[in-house]
Design a protein around this motif. Structure first.
Motif, PDB file in Angstrom:
ATOM      1  N   PRO A 189      -3.711  -3.818   7.229  1.00 36.23           N
ATOM      2  CA  PRO A 189      -3.116  -2.329   7.390  1.00 36.23           C
ATOM      3  C   PRO A 189      -2.684  -1.611   6.053  1.00 36.23           C
ATOM      4  CG  PRO A 189      -2.193  -3.932   9.104  1.00 36.23           C
ATOM      5  CD  PRO A 189      -2.950  -4.810   7.807  1.00 36.23           C
ATOM      6  N   ALA A 190      -3.029  -0.609   5.845  1.00 33.58           N
ATOM      7  CA  ALA A 190      -2.936   0.045   4.546  1.00 33.58           C
ATOM      8  C   ALA A 190      -1.507   0.417   4.266  1.00 33.58           C
ATOM      9  CB  ALA A 190      -4.008   1.445   4.402  1.00 33.58           C
ATOM     10  N   HIS A 191      -0.610   0.797   5.318  1.00 29.64           N
ATOM     11  CA  HIS A 191       0.686   1.267   4.964  1.00 29.64           C
ATOM     12  C   HIS A 191       1.755   0.014   4.832  1.00 29.64           C
ATOM     13  CE1 HIS A 191       0.236   0.307   9.328  1.00 29.64           C
ATOM     14  NE2 HIS A 191       1.569   0.411   9.391  1.00 29.64           N
ATOM     15  N   LEU A 192       1.385  -1.188   5.155  1.00 32.77           N
ATOM     16  CA  LEU A 192       2.103  -2.370   4.893  1.00 32.77           C
ATOM     17  C   LEU A 192       2.093  -2.794   3.525  1.00 32.77           C
ATOM     18  CD1 LEU A 192       1.568  -4.314   8.356  1.00 32.77           C
ATOM     19  CD2 LEU A 192       3.327  -2.634   7.795  1.00 32.77           C
ATOM     20  N   THR A 193       3.131  -3.597   3.166  1.00 33.00           N
ATOM     21  CA  THR A 193       3.277  -4.388   1.905  1.00 33.00           C
ATOM     22  C   THR A 193       2.385  -5.619   1.989  1.00 33.00           C
ATOM     23  OG1 THR A 193       5.362  -5.363   2.556  1.00 33.00           O
ATOM     24  CG2 THR A 193       5.437  -3.395   1.288  1.00 33.00           C
ATOM     25  N   TRP A 194       2.154  -6.364   1.198  1.00 28.02           N
ATOM     26  CA  TRP A 194       1.599  -7.797   1.330  1.00 28.02           C
ATOM     27  C   TRP A 194       2.415  -8.527   2.162  1.00 28.02           C
ATOM     28  CZ3 TRP A 194      -3.192  -7.332  -0.029  1.00 28.02           C
ATOM     29  CH2 TRP A 194      -3.480  -6.791  -1.214  1.00 28.02           C
ATOM     30  N   GLU A 195       4.020  -8.407   1.788  1.00 22.41           N
ATOM     31  CA  GLU A 195       4.791  -9.379   2.565  1.00 22.41           C
ATOM     32  C   GLU A 195       4.623  -9.085   4.143  1.00 22.41           C
ATOM     33  OE1 GLU A 195       7.235  -6.751   0.132  1.00 22.41           O
ATOM     34  OE2 GLU A 195       5.572  -8.026  -0.024  1.00 22.41           O
ATOM     35  N   GLU A 196       4.898  -7.780   4.443  1.00 25.31           N
ATOM     36  CA  GLU A 196       4.881  -7.382   5.515  1.00 25.31           C
ATOM     37  C   GLU A 196       3.626  -7.674   6.307  1.00 25.31           C
ATOM     38  OE1 GLU A 196       7.729  -3.355   5.079  1.00 25.31           O
ATOM     39  OE2 GLU A 196       5.385  -3.331   5.028  1.00 25.31           O
ATOM     40  N   ASP A 425      -1.697   3.460   1.675  1.00 30.94           N
ATOM     41  CA  ASP A 425      -1.437   4.486   2.467  1.00 30.94           C
ATOM     42  C   ASP A 425      -0.032   5.074   2.616  1.00 30.94           C
ATOM     43  OD1 ASP A 425      -1.478   6.932   4.153  1.00 30.94           O
ATOM     44  OD2 ASP A 425      -2.884   5.738   5.539  1.00 30.94           O
ATOM     45  N   PRO A 426       0.734   5.467   1.692  1.00 34.39           N
ATOM     46  CA  PRO A 426       1.954   5.610   1.405  1.00 34.39           C
ATOM     47  C   PRO A 426       2.402   6.986   2.443  1.00 34.39           C
ATOM     48  CG  PRO A 426       0.977   6.450  -0.488  1.00 34.39           C
ATOM     49  CD  PRO A 426      -0.150   5.626  -0.111  1.00 34.39           C
TER      50      PRO A 426
END
Length: 450
Positions: A189-196, A425-426
């Motif tokens: 998912p483009a809006h999530l950070t790596w850890e999320e 995707d900020p």
């Protein structure tokens, strides 16, 4: 740090990543075969003693595999079982895998790289991979299915040779690199950070199959769903799926801190185990099980209006008899695990005479994982991450899970140098909102303990 990892971390092009040489070895959290007897006769099987962080050889890729630079991973209870060598040493799984011959023989090693959740960057593809390319940002579906097995064509987890990646296979996620089949990949998912993103696949996919899939409990709008261990990883996603599907989640937790966590996920009906008088394992005393079930049933009726249509089970021995008792007539108990013990005892009269069902559920197939993924992409379901550890402290993170001190999921930074990276995707992230995306952040304190 290798030239390849430098290229990944510096945002190099796909061509530059592909041209960077592969390292001979990589850093990984792993178990050693010579340690499998270390806990014989030991009451506290402290996983920090068996989990080792060190280098292991980088394996060659099979034609249908990809090499992923693991940016982040997370802790699941299967890694705790692995590190306790219970219910049996996972090196037996690796040997069983190797008996298939061919590329599978690589898995039988004197070390076992553990971990079943991953977000990262594809850095190599096997010769048979068509749908994925170097540079893709992915998360990893934790089930390795055998596409040459007939049962797998109906449902991948029905195949005899399906395996949990990093548990029943080698070269898992708690490492700088992971080896996975192309059929395990899902876009990050483009809006999530790596850890999320790394906190989601195993627990979210498992909970989705249990509750929503036509192979699970087939939850419908208005269903009352009792969720044991609701503040854990599975429970945190179960609450969201129930709410998202128009059901009524009823959470059972063990402390006020965990009650706070499930309320943050939108669960309004919360029951503390202390209200039920459950302080230990009641499973050997049938009358106590029935009495605890009556107390629980009364509380659910008072707060939700009627008995639960579905009971979401993964704690096992300590609660299973109560679950069978408390489900409504014609209701369903769906189970995917037994963290408190595998040998379940229940009064069968309350099953057969009241026409209840028990459904066994294991992980998810790839279609179910993609359906789960769509909900994350839209922001309808959000990560259950509550804390982030570096790979250097991953054994300590496993100990937190082993001793049930966590809320939701604990993420582990592997190759990612810090939190907050990986968002492409900020704008979508801003629309969803930081608070919405991180309802549990900070609820697992970063403290050492027994």
């Amino acid at each position: 740090m290798s030239q390849l990892s430098d290229a990944v971390l510096n945002g190099a092009s796909a061509e530059e990543i592909e041209n960077a040489p592969l390292p001979d070895d990589y850093l990984a959290l792993h178990l050693r075969a010579e340690d499998v007897d270390m806990f014989d006769g030991v009451a506290d099987k402290d996983v920090r003693k068996s989990l080792r962080l060190g280098t292991v050889p980088l394996p060659e890729l099979a034609p249908d595999e990809v090499l992923v630079a693991v940016m982040a991973s997370s802790i699941n209870y299967n890694t705790v079982w692995s590190a306790m060598f219970e219910p049996l040493p996972t090196f037996r799984f690796l040997k069983q895998n190797a008996r298939q011959g061919g590329w599978a023989t690589r898995h039988d090693q004197p070390y076992h790289v553990v971990g079943s959740d991953c977000s990262g960057v594809v850095v190599r593809t096997g010769s048979g991979v068509r749908r994925w390319k170097v540079g893709d940002h992915v998360v990893v579906h934790p089930v390795q299915a055998d596409d040459q097995e007939p049962a797998s064509q109906a449902d991948a987890v029905l195949g005899e040779e399906q395996r949990a990646w990093g548990f029943e296979t080698n070269f898992g996620a708690l490492a700088e690199y992971g080896v996975v089949r192309a059929s395990q990949l899902v876009p990050k998912p483009a809006h999530l950070t790596w850890e999320e993103a790394a906190s989601n696949p195993l627990c979210a996919g498992t909970a989705y199959r249990m509750l929503v899939s036509d192979r699970g409990a087939r939850m419908k709008q208005g269903d009352i769903v009792l969720i044991w261990g609701a503040a854990g990883g599975l429970g945190a996603y179960a609450i969201q799926f129930v709410k998202n599907g128009g059901g009524v989640p009823v959470a059972v937790v063990s402390s006020e801190r965990k009650a706070e966590a499930v309320r943050a996920l939108g669960c309004d009906i919360v029951i503390n185990r202390a209200e039920l008088g459950i302080t230990n394992d009641l499973s050997d005393d049938p009358q106590q099980v029935i009495e605890a079930g009556k107390r629980l049933g009364k509380l659910i009726i008072e707060r939700a209006g009627r008995e639960p249509d579905i009971v979401f089970e993964h704690t096992g021995r300590a609660t299973f008899g109560i679950s069978v008792f408390v489900a409504r007539r014609g209701g369903t108990v769906v189970t995917c695990g037994s963290s408190s013990g595998y040998q379940h005892s229940f009064d069968n009269r309350y099953l057969w005479m009241r026409l209840k069902k028990i459904i066994g559920s294991h992980a998810a197939n790839l279609q179910e994982q993609w359906e789960t993924h769509r909900l994350f992409e839209r922001g309808d379901v959000v990560p259950a991450m509550s804390a982030v550890y570096p790979l250097a402290d991953a054994a300590e993170a496993c100990r937190v899970v082993q001793t049930s001190r966590q809320v939701g999921k604990i993420a582990v930074l592997c190759m990612a140098p810090r939190t907050g990276l990986g968002v492409t995707d900020p704008e979508l992230r801003a629309r969803i909102g930081e608070d919405r995306l991180n309802p549990l952040r900070g609820l697992t304190p970063r403290t050492s303990g027994t």
